[in-house]
Design an enzyme around this catalytic site. Structure first.
Site, PDB file in Angstrom:
ATOM      1  N   HIS A   1       0.839  -1.199   0.000  1.00 47.48           N
ATOM      2  CA  HIS A   1       0.000   0.000   0.000  1.00 47.48           C
ATOM      3  C   HIS A   1       0.869   1.242   0.000  1.00 47.48           C
ATOM      4  O   HIS A   1       2.061   1.200   0.301  1.00 47.48           O
ATOM      5  CB  HIS A   1      -1.014  -0.021   1.140  1.00 47.48           C
TER       6      HIS A   1
ATOM      7  N   ASP B   1       6.098   2.612   7.320  1.00 44.51           N
ATOM      8  CA  ASP B   1       4.765   2.093   7.035  1.00 44.51           C
ATOM      9  C   ASP B   1       4.001   3.054   6.142  1.00 44.51           C
ATOM     10  O   ASP B   1       3.462   4.040   6.624  1.00 44.51           O
ATOM     11  CB  ASP B   1       4.037   1.888   8.367  1.00 44.51           C
TER      12      ASP B   1
ATOM     13  N   GLU C   1      -5.142   1.471   2.696  1.00 47.56           N
ATOM     14  CA  GLU C   1      -4.962   0.259   3.507  1.00 47.56           C
ATOM     15  C   GLU C   1      -5.181   0.576   4.965  1.00 47.56           C
ATOM     16  O   GLU C   1      -5.733  -0.218   5.724  1.00 47.56           O
ATOM     17  CB  GLU C   1      -3.557  -0.309   3.289  1.00 47.56           C
TER      18      GLU C   1
END
Ligand SMILES: *[C@@H]1O[C@H](CO)[C@@H](O)[C@H](O)[C@H]1NC(C)=O
Ligand SMILES: *[C@@H]1O[C@H](CO)[C@@H](O)[C@H](O)[C@H]1NC(C)=O
Ligand SMILES: *[C@@H]1O[C@H](CO)[C@@H](O)[C@H](O)[C@H]1NC(C)=O
Ligand SMILES: *[C@@H]1O[C@H](CO)[C@@H](O)[C@H](O)[C@H]1NC(C)=O
Length: 696
Positions: A342, A352, A389
């Site tokens: 993602h 992340d 996501e």
């Protein structure tokens, strides 16, 4: 972490970013050297295929990956916001600049954003303080970082005494009850951990009558002013289009539809920094904290400290976009190998998810080099960059739902990377038929942290054993592929439990300083990820090994037999697993036979027929009725248990039935449990029959 081992074969670890579920340690070392007969493509082109794989490995550079990450993390890029369009554009122009064919798929989805929040603590001595609700140096619009919030939390306020509930698990509330502490009408503070999903901590609090929930994350004291943003919605995908793609003009459920409402919590919640939590918890009176909870919290309350909490947010329809690059297969264009990551981030997203995005973009660069040197994959490779996501795997889920039949009949495997580089240590999760390929590939890739070693060697030395996690969690984009579509999948990452998870500190600078200073871990992930895909795309016989699936199912059955009393029969499972083992043996024998055969068109057709069986066997574990009460989850071997307390991270329907059996009348509960075991047995039989490919 810190959980007692349930059984020698299971170990629960917590990884905040991808699957935080059980690792099933499989003792496979000797086993796999015995059974690995079909790793390479047919003899006539195996030399060529090997040459392309070598040239893929030698084209690795950390400088390109670092540059991509730098570009991707210049601004925060929360899904559905303006700055996220820049990253969409960046990814798409990178891919098309390499000469790859690109596509986008957009959806309209219901996301959730904060408007306003406030929190003050009122102490028993009459004084009060306002609690800061953002990382220092960031104003609400400072730098575009979104203020800390829980996506899909309802708006609301509470003015009440505080109770500390440890992680907020069912067990924790039972411990409180034993202490005579009633959280009803209170604001609860819980610390993230114990593998408990955020949403479940909130639902437990709600069930126990709490008015509001504050969650903090404890870890590295350097980041104790960080706030862990996150989603608190149940389930996967856009809540308004459950089971179908949320395209323009699609049917959408009403916001007030019970199916929609049941996915949201009813009490408001917010993240809290560890520092603020510590300051509040230090002022509590009441019952002493159970010693096993935490040194440092002396008393759990309620009160005397009172919190005044308000949160206002809005749910909004926004456009989200997935970006794809397609490398068409030459011989079998209608077979897909998918690599996905993602792109959307809570803040800057250096770990992340853009460490994974940078790795994906570098794989694209390296595949483009192969194409220039004459490579054509046998099967089609699709690079997928998912949106939203963080809001519940929405981009990938809408796409899987929209393309369910094509994926079901043509997807060979889905390879996911979310947070590629969180720190040291190799981690991987997979559906078991891919275990073997993972081992073979990690033997070819240089370890990023140990000079002269391969990833495999260092992995084995560090742990003393090879551990591959299973994909029962719903915390990254593999969820719909495995649990809804039954596509064999892998999830890869370096490091876990990184301290800046979902905070404003997840930046390029943090990556440079701590996560992966020389970008060698990024390179290792890209190497493993890209090489696995090359095998799946080019090997004439798919490198799937079902012996490890058989082995894993046997472990599950044994594990279950220790939890159940004699009144439940596991015979249906035993029989089904035997059938599956027989089918696995047949497939393996045939693979060896075909491997040695010529590459005539006739043999290639036979290989394709075998490959189809290898590819489709995983779909057998799907059940069209799905799990009871949450039909979207179709896979009966891998999926999340609905109550985390069950600690059974396979056979989710059985896990739920075991839980219910505890609270219903024995006879009924047992019958239900037996039924769920039959359902799993039938799923295994379906997988066995599809592996054998015979209908008579
Ligand atoms: C009141 O109690 C709080 C929390 O213990 C403390 O921080 C504060 O200094 C106290 N104020 C006064 C005036 O004593
Ligand atoms: C907790 O308090 C609430 C409200 O005062 C009450 O309804 C509930 O029964 C209490 N629960 C227990 C377990 O005592
Ligand atoms: C609680 O906070 C709200 C919002 O900041 C404020 O309007 C309200 O007056 C506060 N209540 C008390 C009792 O302090
Ligand atoms: C890439 O690796 C080399 C060798 O370890 C190192 O000197 C260099 O600084 C790294 N580049 C980046 C961008 O980290």
């Amino acid at each position: 972490m810190g959980q007692p081992l349930l059984n020698p074969i299971t170990l629960f670890i917590s990884n905040p970013c991808t699957s935080s579920l059980s690792i099933f340690i499989i003792c496979i070392l000797g086993f796999y050297t015995l059974h690995y007969p079909h790793a390479s493509p047919s003899p006539s082109n195996s030399q060529t295929a090997l040459r392309f794989r070598r040239s893929f490995l030698s084209s690795a550079t950390n400088a390109t990956v670092a540059a991509y990450l730098r570009a991707l993390t210049k601004h925060p890029h929360l899904a559905g916001t303006k700055p996220s369009l820049d990253t969409i554009h960046y990814v798409q122009s990178h891919l098309s600049g390499l000469g790859l064919q690109t596509h986008t798929a957009h959806y309209n989805a219901l996301l959730s954003y904060p408007l306003h929040s406030s929190l003050s603590a009122h102490f028993s001595n009459g004084s009060h303080v306002d609690i800061p609700l953002a990382e220092p140096g960031l104003s609400h619009d400072g730098g575009g970082v979104v203020q800390p919030y829980h996506a899909y939390s309802p708006s609301g306020s509470a003015h009440a005494k505080v109770v500390f509930v440890n992680h907020g698990s069912g067990e924790d509330y039972r411990a409180l009850e034993a202490l005579g502490v009633n959280v009803s009408g209170c604001v609860v503070i819980a610390r993230r951990g114990g593998d408990l999903p955020r949403g479940e901590a909130i639902r437990n609090a709600e069930k126990n009558g709490a008015l509001a929930v504050l969650l903090y994350t404890e870890g590295d004291s350097r980041y104790n002013q960080g706030f862990e943003r996150g989603v608190v919605m149940n389930g996967v995908g856009d809540p308004l289009t459950p089971g179908w793609g949320g395209v323009d003009g699609a049917e959408r459920l009403d916001l007030e539809d019970p199916e929609v409402l049941k996915r949201f919590p009813n009490v408001p919640s917010m993240p809290l920094s560890a520092e603020a939590a510590g300051n509040i918890l230090g002022t509590l009176g009441g019952a002493p904290a159970p010693p096993e909870w935490r040194a440092g919290v002396e008393r759990v309350g309620p009160g005397p400290t009172v919190l005044n909490f308000t949160y206002q947010g809005e749910k909004k329809m926004v456009t989200i976009q997935n970006v794809f690059a397609v490398i068409k297969g030459l011989e079998e264009p209608d077979r897909y190998v998918l690599l996905g990551n993602h792109r959307d981030a809570w803040t800057y997203g250096a770990v992340d998810p853009n460490s994974g995005t940078a790795a994906l973009l570098d794989i694209a660069r390296r595949y483009a080099l192969l194409i220039h040197s004459g490579w054509n994959p046998r099967r089609t490779i699709i690079l997928c960059s998912w949106d939203a996501e963080e809001f519940g795997m929405i981009g990938s889920t809408e796409w899987v739902e929209q393309n369910l039949v094509n994926l079901g009949s043509k997807a060979v495997a889905y390879l996911n990377v979310d947070c590629a580089a969180q720190g040291p240590g190799f981690f991987v999760g997979a559906t078991p038929q891919l275990d073997n390929l993972i081992l073979e590939v990690t033997k070819k890739v240089k370890d990023p942290d140990l000079e002269g070693s391969t990833v495999y060697e260092n992995w084995l030395t560090k742990n003393g054993i090879i551990d591959i996690q299973r994909l029962s969690g719903v915390d990254s984009d593999f969820a719909s592929f495995v649990q809804h579509a039954g596509v064999p999948s892998i999830d890869i990452y370096y490091g876990r439990d990184f301290p800046v998870y979902h905070t404003a500190f997840d930046s390029y600078d943090w990556m440079r300083e701590f996560g992966d200073p020389l970008f060698h871990r990024h390179v290792a992930v890209a190497g493993i990820w890209g090489l696995i895909a090359l095998h799946l795309a080019d090997d004439s016989i798919l490198p799937f090994n079902y012996f490890s699936y058989v082995d894993q199912l046997k472990h599950y059955k044994d594990f279950l037999s220790h939890l159940l009393d004699g009144s439940i029969s596991l015979d249906p499972l035993t029989t089904a697993i035997e059938e599956f083992a027989y089918a696995a043996k047949e497939a393996e024998d045939e693979a060896q036979l075909r491997e040695e055969e010529s590459t005539s068109e006739f043999v290639m057709l036979k290989k394709r027929a075998l490959n189809d069986r290898l590819m489709l066997a995983e779909r057998g574990f799907l059940d069209s009725d799905g799990l009871e009460g949450r039909q979207w989850f179709k896979h009966l071997v891998y999926g999340p248990p609905s109550d985390h307390g069950s600690k059974l991270f396979f056979f989710p329907g059985v896990a739920d039935a075991m839980n219910q059996a505890k609270s219903t009348k024995t006879g009924q509960g047992q019958a239900k449990l037996q039924h769920e075991i039959w359902r799993v047995a039938r799923a295994i039989q379906r997988a066995a029959r599809s592996l054998r490919g015979e209908i008579y």
